[in-house]
Design an enzyme around this catalytic site. Structure first.
Site, PDB file in Angstrom:
ATOM      1  N   LYS A 228     -37.719 -74.878 -37.199  1.00  0.00           N
ATOM      2  CA  LYS A 228     -38.339 -73.668 -38.109  1.00  0.00           C
ATOM      3  C   LYS A 228     -39.327 -74.384 -38.977  1.00  0.00           C
ATOM      4  CE  LYS A 228     -36.641 -69.057 -39.465  1.00  0.00           C
ATOM      5  NZ  LYS A 228     -38.046 -68.429 -38.954  1.00  0.00           N
TER       6      LYS A 228
HETATM    7  N1  PMP Z   1     -38.729 -66.226 -33.233  1.00  0.00           N
HETATM    8  C1  PMP Z   1     -39.474 -66.720 -34.268  1.00  0.00           C
HETATM    9  C2  PMP Z   1     -40.866 -67.489 -34.337  1.00  0.00           C
HETATM   10  C3  PMP Z   1     -39.012 -66.624 -35.497  1.00  0.00           C
HETATM   11  O1  PMP Z   1     -39.535 -67.139 -36.893  1.00  0.00           O
HETATM   12  C4  PMP Z   1     -37.768 -65.963 -35.617  1.00  0.00           C
HETATM   13  C5  PMP Z   1     -37.257 -65.580 -36.958  1.00  0.00           C
HETATM   14  N2  PMP Z   1     -36.315 -66.526 -37.501  1.00  0.00           N
HETATM   15  C6  PMP Z   1     -37.137 -65.545 -34.676  1.00  0.00           C
HETATM   16  C7  PMP Z   1     -37.799 -65.740 -33.285  1.00  0.00           C
HETATM   17  C8  PMP Z   1     -35.720 -64.754 -34.545  1.00  0.00           C
HETATM   18  O2  PMP Z   1     -34.730 -65.611 -35.064  1.00  0.00           O
HETATM   19  P1  PMP Z   1     -33.484 -65.222 -35.815  1.00  0.00           P
HETATM   20  O3  PMP Z   1     -32.731 -64.273 -34.468  1.00  0.00           O
HETATM   21  O4  PMP Z   1     -32.508 -66.276 -35.594  1.00  0.00           O
HETATM   22  O5  PMP Z   1     -33.786 -64.639 -36.827  1.00  0.00           O
END
Ligand code: PMP
Length: 306
Positions: free
Chosen positions: A156
């Protein structure tokens, strides 16, 4: 944005407005940062309400893995980060909110390469409610999701969100949220959420490879299975979209949000579907400690604070 009182920065709790960095910080110029986003929910325990971070350990694991993805040596262990979050949430007096940890390359020289640069870690906690409406319209963005041939897609990394921004900009005024295709033209995900489709009693979601494997996606899969639904992770082509009955997205910020329209065409009857509604309410119950079976089975998803 609602402000918290304190932000934890490189070992100290500082007042919200004193959390400052140097203008030559690498992360600002070249995007050398990784971050997380997690939620604090008020969880009912008898007559008490306990501020509880949902899936703290899993978010911290992803945070540490993202660091590895940008050659960053973790300055703090998972246990240390867990303790900092615990203190921070208490100090800020938040019961319903959001936590934003970030680790970034700092200020030393102007070159692009991050190797050997000083690392800073900071964690903010703030009161935060709903982000998007319960239902939304999506449009397929002309911008493709970053390719796993170009970046480590499961990290991320701050810089990747340029891609999310381009996608969001490209659908502005036309839809509430962008739907990005992967490098092969198959469905990937939304700008910062994962996507699911429903057909009968089966959920379909793009398999890992070109997506950020969301923790809400993972929780939702477990929740759906506990409700007797089948979950299939597979390659989904844009031409398959209108054969589904329902669609929704999952993400920490947006939780479970129904998708009623894609590219101006209705999904099902153009309203939030029944399965989506059950999962949406089910997720809301789960994170608030109102699903006795799942709350017991997945005890380690709940980090109680105070
Ligand atoms: N895809 C992307 C590109 C994101 O930034 C996020 C947010 N973190 C998600 C999916 C969803 O991930 P999560 O459920 O862990 O928040």
């Amino acid at each position: 944005m609602k402000e918290g009182k304190y932000i934890w920065m490189d070992g100290k709790f500082v007042k919200w407005h004193d959390a400052k960095i140097h203008v030559l910080t690498h992360a600002l110029h070249y995007g050398g940062s990784v971050y997380e986003g997690m939620r604090i929910y008020p969880v009912k325990e008898g007559r008490k309400t306990v501020a509880t971070v949902f899936r703290l350990d899993d978010h911290l694991d992803r945070f540490l893995n993202s660091m590895k993805g940008i050659e960053m040596k973790p300055k703090y262990s998972k246990k240390q980060l867990r303790d900092i979050v615990t203190k921070l949430v208490k100090k800020n007096g938040i019961k319903d909110g959001y936590i934003r940890p970030i680790a970034f390359y700092g200020y030393e020289r102007l070159g692009i390469y991050w190797g050997g640069l000083p690392v800073s870690v900071s964690i903010a906690a703030l009161p935060w409610g709903a982000y998007l409406p319960n239902e939304m319209k999506m449009k397929i963005s002309k911008w493709r999701r970053l390719s796993p041939d170009s970046v480590k897609i499961e990290a991320k990394v701050g810089a990747y969100y340029v891609n999310s921004n381009y996608a969001t900009e490209s659908v502005k005024g036309l839809a509430d949220e962008a739907l990005l295709l992967d490098q092969n033209g198959n469905l990937a995900e939304a700008s910062c959420a994962n996507i699911f489709f429903v057909k009968g009693k089966t959920l379909y979601t793009p398999k890992k490879g070109s997506i950020l494997p969301g923790l809400t996606r993972d929780s939702l899969i477990e929740l759906a299975k506990s409700f007797g639904l089948k979950v299939v992770e597979k390659v989904i082509k844009p031409s398959e979209i209108f054969g589904f009955d329902e669609a929704f997205t999952t993400g920490t910020a947006t939780e479970v949000t129904a998708v009623t329209l894609i590219d101006g065409r209705k999904i099902g009857n153009g309203k939030m579907g029944d399965v989506t509604a059950v999962l949406r309410d089910g997720f809301s119950d789960l994170v608030r400690g109102l699903n006795p079976v799942m709350n017991k089975k997945y005890k380690n998803w709940f980090h109680k604070i105070y």
